[in-house]
Design a protein around this motif. Structure first.
Motif, PDB file in Angstrom:
ATOM      1  N   LYS A 170       0.817  -1.243  -0.088  1.00 38.59           N
ATOM      2  CA  LYS A 170       0.060   0.101   0.163  1.00 38.59           C
ATOM      3  C   LYS A 170       0.708   1.258  -0.080  1.00 38.59           C
ATOM      4  CE  LYS A 170      -4.359  -1.438   2.107  1.00 38.59           C
ATOM      5  NZ  LYS A 170      -5.076  -0.940   0.960  1.00 38.59           N
ATOM      6  N   ILE A 171       0.278   2.374  -0.626  1.00 35.49           N
ATOM      7  CA  ILE A 171       0.936   3.565  -0.306  1.00 35.49           C
ATOM      8  C   ILE A 171      -0.079   4.573   0.544  1.00 35.49           C
ATOM      9  CG2 ILE A 171       1.136   5.895  -1.697  1.00 35.49           C
ATOM     10  CD1 ILE A 171       2.115   4.297  -4.058  1.00 35.49           C
ATOM     11  N   ILE A 172       0.576   5.187   1.253  1.00 38.14           N
ATOM     12  CA  ILE A 172      -0.275   5.609   2.561  1.00 38.14           C
ATOM     13  C   ILE A 172      -0.027   7.246   2.352  1.00 38.14           C
ATOM     14  CG2 ILE A 172      -0.940   6.038   4.829  1.00 38.14           C
ATOM     15  CD1 ILE A 172       0.192   2.944   5.111  1.00 38.14           C
ATOM     16  N   GLU A 221      -4.236  14.067  -5.273  1.00 40.00           N
ATOM     17  CA  GLU A 221      -2.937  13.205  -5.037  1.00 40.00           C
ATOM     18  C   GLU A 221      -3.031  11.626  -5.116  1.00 40.00           C
ATOM     19  OE1 GLU A 221      -1.524  14.835  -1.172  1.00 40.00           O
ATOM     20  OE2 GLU A 221      -0.958  16.870  -1.854  1.00 40.00           O
ATOM     21  N   VAL A 222      -4.027  11.430  -4.620  1.00 37.97           N
ATOM     22  CA  VAL A 222      -4.610  10.031  -4.974  1.00 37.97           C
ATOM     23  C   VAL A 222      -4.747   9.446  -6.394  1.00 37.97           C
ATOM     24  CG1 VAL A 222      -6.553   8.247  -4.868  1.00 37.97           C
ATOM     25  CG2 VAL A 222      -6.029   9.710  -2.847  1.00 37.97           C
ATOM     26  N   ILE A 223      -5.060  10.489  -7.047  1.00 33.79           N
ATOM     27  CA  ILE A 223      -5.135   9.957  -8.847  1.00 33.79           C
ATOM     28  C   ILE A 223      -3.424  10.040  -9.218  1.00 33.79           C
ATOM     29  CG2 ILE A 223      -5.942  10.844 -11.028  1.00 33.79           C
ATOM     30  CD1 ILE A 223      -8.385  12.190  -9.334  1.00 33.79           C
ATOM     31  N   GLU A 224      -2.810  11.396  -8.756  1.00 36.09           N
ATOM     32  CA  GLU A 224      -1.406  11.444  -9.026  1.00 36.09           C
ATOM     33  C   GLU A 224      -0.756   9.880  -8.878  1.00 36.09           C
ATOM     34  OE1 GLU A 224       0.622  15.458  -8.588  1.00 36.09           O
ATOM     35  OE2 GLU A 224      -0.851  15.418  -6.976  1.00 36.09           O
ATOM     36  N   ALA A 225      -0.775   9.831  -7.586  1.00 39.97           N
ATOM     37  CA  ALA A 225       0.037   8.466  -7.163  1.00 39.97           C
ATOM     38  C   ALA A 225      -0.367   7.238  -7.893  1.00 39.97           C
ATOM     39  CB  ALA A 225      -0.569   8.172  -5.612  1.00 39.97           C
ATOM     40  N   LYS A 226      -1.763   7.279  -8.341  1.00 37.64           N
ATOM     41  CA  LYS A 226      -1.816   6.091  -9.334  1.00 37.64           C
ATOM     42  C   LYS A 226      -1.072   5.833 -10.296  1.00 37.64           C
ATOM     43  CE  LYS A 226      -4.574   3.688 -12.281  1.00 37.64           C
ATOM     44  NZ  LYS A 226      -3.770   2.297 -12.305  1.00 37.64           N
ATOM     45  N   LEU A 233      -5.984   1.342  -7.505  1.00 33.76           N
ATOM     46  CA  LEU A 233      -6.688   2.186  -6.599  1.00 33.76           C
ATOM     47  C   LEU A 233      -6.855   1.838  -5.255  1.00 33.76           C
ATOM     48  CD1 LEU A 233      -8.210   4.793  -6.341  1.00 33.76           C
ATOM     49  CD2 LEU A 233     -10.236   3.699  -7.010  1.00 33.76           C
ATOM     50  N   ASN A 234      -7.165   0.330  -5.152  1.00 36.88           N
ATOM     51  CA  ASN A 234      -7.188  -0.379  -3.789  1.00 36.88           C
ATOM     52  C   ASN A 234      -5.856  -0.337  -2.879  1.00 36.88           C
ATOM     53  OD1 ASN A 234      -6.007  -2.274  -5.137  1.00 36.88           O
ATOM     54  ND2 ASN A 234      -7.637  -3.759  -4.826  1.00 36.88           N
ATOM     55  N   GLN A 235      -4.626   0.153  -3.648  1.00 35.83           N
ATOM     56  CA  GLN A 235      -3.385   0.134  -2.996  1.00 35.83           C
ATOM     57  C   GLN A 235      -3.136   1.371  -2.435  1.00 35.83           C
ATOM     58  OE1 GLN A 235      -1.202  -1.858  -6.499  1.00 35.83           O
ATOM     59  NE2 GLN A 235      -0.174  -2.835  -4.651  1.00 35.83           N
ATOM     60  N   ILE A 236      -4.180   2.388  -2.497  1.00 32.81           N
ATOM     61  CA  ILE A 236      -3.746   3.768  -2.017  1.00 32.81           C
ATOM     62  C   ILE A 236      -4.914   3.990  -0.872  1.00 32.81           C
ATOM     63  CG2 ILE A 236      -3.955   6.138  -2.901  1.00 32.81           C
ATOM     64  CD1 ILE A 236      -3.514   5.109  -5.548  1.00 32.81           C
ATOM     65  N   LEU A 315     -11.764   8.320 -10.165  1.00 35.18           N
ATOM     66  CA  LEU A 315     -10.757   7.594 -10.725  1.00 35.18           C
ATOM     67  C   LEU A 315     -11.142   6.241 -10.924  1.00 35.18           C
ATOM     68  CD1 LEU A 315      -7.650   7.215 -11.171  1.00 35.18           C
ATOM     69  CD2 LEU A 315      -7.127   7.028  -8.878  1.00 35.18           C
ATOM     70  N   ARG A 316     -12.173   5.545 -10.122  1.00 32.50           N
ATOM     71  CA  ARG A 316     -12.486   4.196 -10.319  1.00 32.50           C
ATOM     72  C   ARG A 316     -13.128   3.941 -11.672  1.00 32.50           C
ATOM     73  NH1 ARG A 316     -16.922   1.575 -10.295  1.00 32.50           N
ATOM     74  NH2 ARG A 316     -18.216   3.189  -9.890  1.00 32.50           N
ATOM     75  N   ILE A 317     -13.990   5.010 -12.048  1.00 33.88           N
ATOM     76  CA  ILE A 317     -14.933   5.198 -13.262  1.00 33.88           C
ATOM     77  C   ILE A 317     -13.611   5.355 -14.457  1.00 33.88           C
ATOM     78  CG2 ILE A 317     -16.367   6.415 -14.672  1.00 33.88           C
ATOM     79  CD1 ILE A 317     -17.749   6.857 -12.154  1.00 33.88           C
ATOM     80  N   GLY A 318     -12.738   6.269 -14.275  1.00 37.49           N
ATOM     81  CA  GLY A 318     -11.838   6.445 -15.280  1.00 37.49           C
ATOM     82  C   GLY A 318     -11.980   7.365 -16.308  1.00 37.49           C
TER      83      GLY A 318
END
Length: 389
Positions: A170-172, A221-226, A233-236, A315-318
């Protein structure tokens, strides 16, 4: 010697980048700088750093500065608009481009720099939020190195050094919680932008300060990190950390967690991005954990701050959903700063426009720019219609 171009030199990241350059004059040469309208600050930067080029996006302000520079017989060439931004993004002498323009205006010049194989010190969130998949593919194709400047992504980037990305569990991402973290929803409802601008830990520009207050900043930032770190997505995860000492963490498959820590000062991730992989000595204040005494962490409150959830969902929909999210947010933040709307109107209108949008999957740059323009107009008109009621 680093030959540096700064896209957005008068903003918060740009001015702090110049502070780093000032502290490392023998290692950094400023080739080009830019602003939107703040020609007074840009002129001061021109006098100090004597760059070859300076760009002013505003036509009227460009003409004003061009005349001033001509009268003072300075050698800096003054350029205008998107054409000027693209020009300085690809000048052959430059090896590093700091992309710190606010908003999606930074997309095209950043792409231009990537296609020239420049190192990109990336502080412009919107570039990856709207076009992350495309940007990372282009960077690989043109052998352009992207080094994140955001403190959170810089932290993750540092935590990954020497480790296999396939070992990531995971990235936190840590969030300060912003100025309203301890307020109730009822207390927040009528608070105006001047209250939201008072961030407890960081010195930032107006737009990002409001994004911090709504937690949209963390959503972006979640979107950037992906895209930056090629994770699912489930790793963030996001955790609220009010002290802003732990800038982010990486949890690995063996259950080990590596964190990057430091006092809240944007000059550190800026310096790291410019000089990577080297660490340069500086005189910045040092972290003293005994003085800090305790670090606290909590889950984000998605009822008080629904923007974070909207970012995860887009982000999930994309496809172009993240472009819609970003464009709507930029318009609404600007209106909130002008006291035209209330705090919770921001997530309300964003959710409305996301529900109505039919996403384009695998969009081109032209698709993204077209959707961006369309959504800005729609959101502005919708808000205007509601204000008149």
């Amino acid at each position: 010697m680093i030959n540096l171009v700064i896209l957005g030199s008068t903003g918060s990241i740009g001015t702090q980048t110049l502070e780093v350059a000032r502290e490392n004059r023998e290692e950094i040469n400023i080739l080009a700088i830019s602003c939107n309208r703040n020609i007074e600050k840009l002129y001061s930067q021109i006098k100090e750093f004597t760059p070859k080029y300076a760009v002013v996006y505003s036509k009227t302000k460009y003409l004003e500065l061009k005349n001033t520079v001509k009268l003072t017989k300075m050698s800096t060439e003054i350029l205008h608009g998107m054409e000027g931004l693209n020009y300085i993004s690809k000048i052959s002498d430059a090896d590093t481009v700091v992309s710190s323009l606010v908003g999606n205006i930074g997309l095209v010049p950043t792409v231009t720099a990537i296609k020239e194989g420049k190192r990109i010190a990336l502080a412009n969130k919107e570039v990856l939020v709207t076009s992350g998949e495309l940007i990372m593919k282009l960077a690989e194709e043109y052998n352009s190195e992207i080094i994140p400047v955001d403190s959170e992504h810089s932290a993750i980037f540092q935590c990954l050094r020497g480790n296999n990305k396939k070992s990531i569990d995971k990235i936190i991402l840590t969030a300060s919680g912003g100025p309203f973290n301890k307020f109730t929803k009822n207390e927040i409802i009528d608070l105006k932008a001047n209250k939201a601008l008072k961030h407890p830990n960081w010195s930032m520009g107006k737009k990002i300060s409001i994004d911090s207050a709504t937690l949209m900043n963390k959503g972006l930032e979640v979107i950037e990190a992906k895209w930056l770190f090629d994770v699912e997505l489930n790793q963030i995860d996001v955790v609220v950390h009010p002290e802003s000492i732990v800038h982010s963490l990486v949890q690995y498959k063996d259950s080990s967690v590596i964190a990057q820590m430091g006092l809240p000062d944007m000059k550190l991730p800026i310096q790291y991005a410019l000089f990577y992989p080297n660490r340069m000595k500086n005189d910045y204040p040092r972290l003293n954990l005994a003085e800090i005494s305790k670090l606290t962490f909590e889950k984000p409150d998605l009822v008080k701050f629904p923007c974070l959830n909207l970012a995860f969902e887009s982000l999930r929909i994309g496809g172009t959903m993240t472009t819609v999210l970003n464009a709507a947010n930029e318009v609404l933040v600007d209106l909130y700063l002008k006291d035209k709307i209330k705090f919770y109107d921001i997530p309300l209108f964003i959710e409305s426009v996301l529900e109505k949008h039919k996403p384009i999957l695998n969009p081109t740059i032209d698709d993204i720019l077209g959707v961006d323009k369309e959504i800005r107009k729609k959101v502005f008109n919708e808000v205007l219609k509601n204000i008149r009621k």
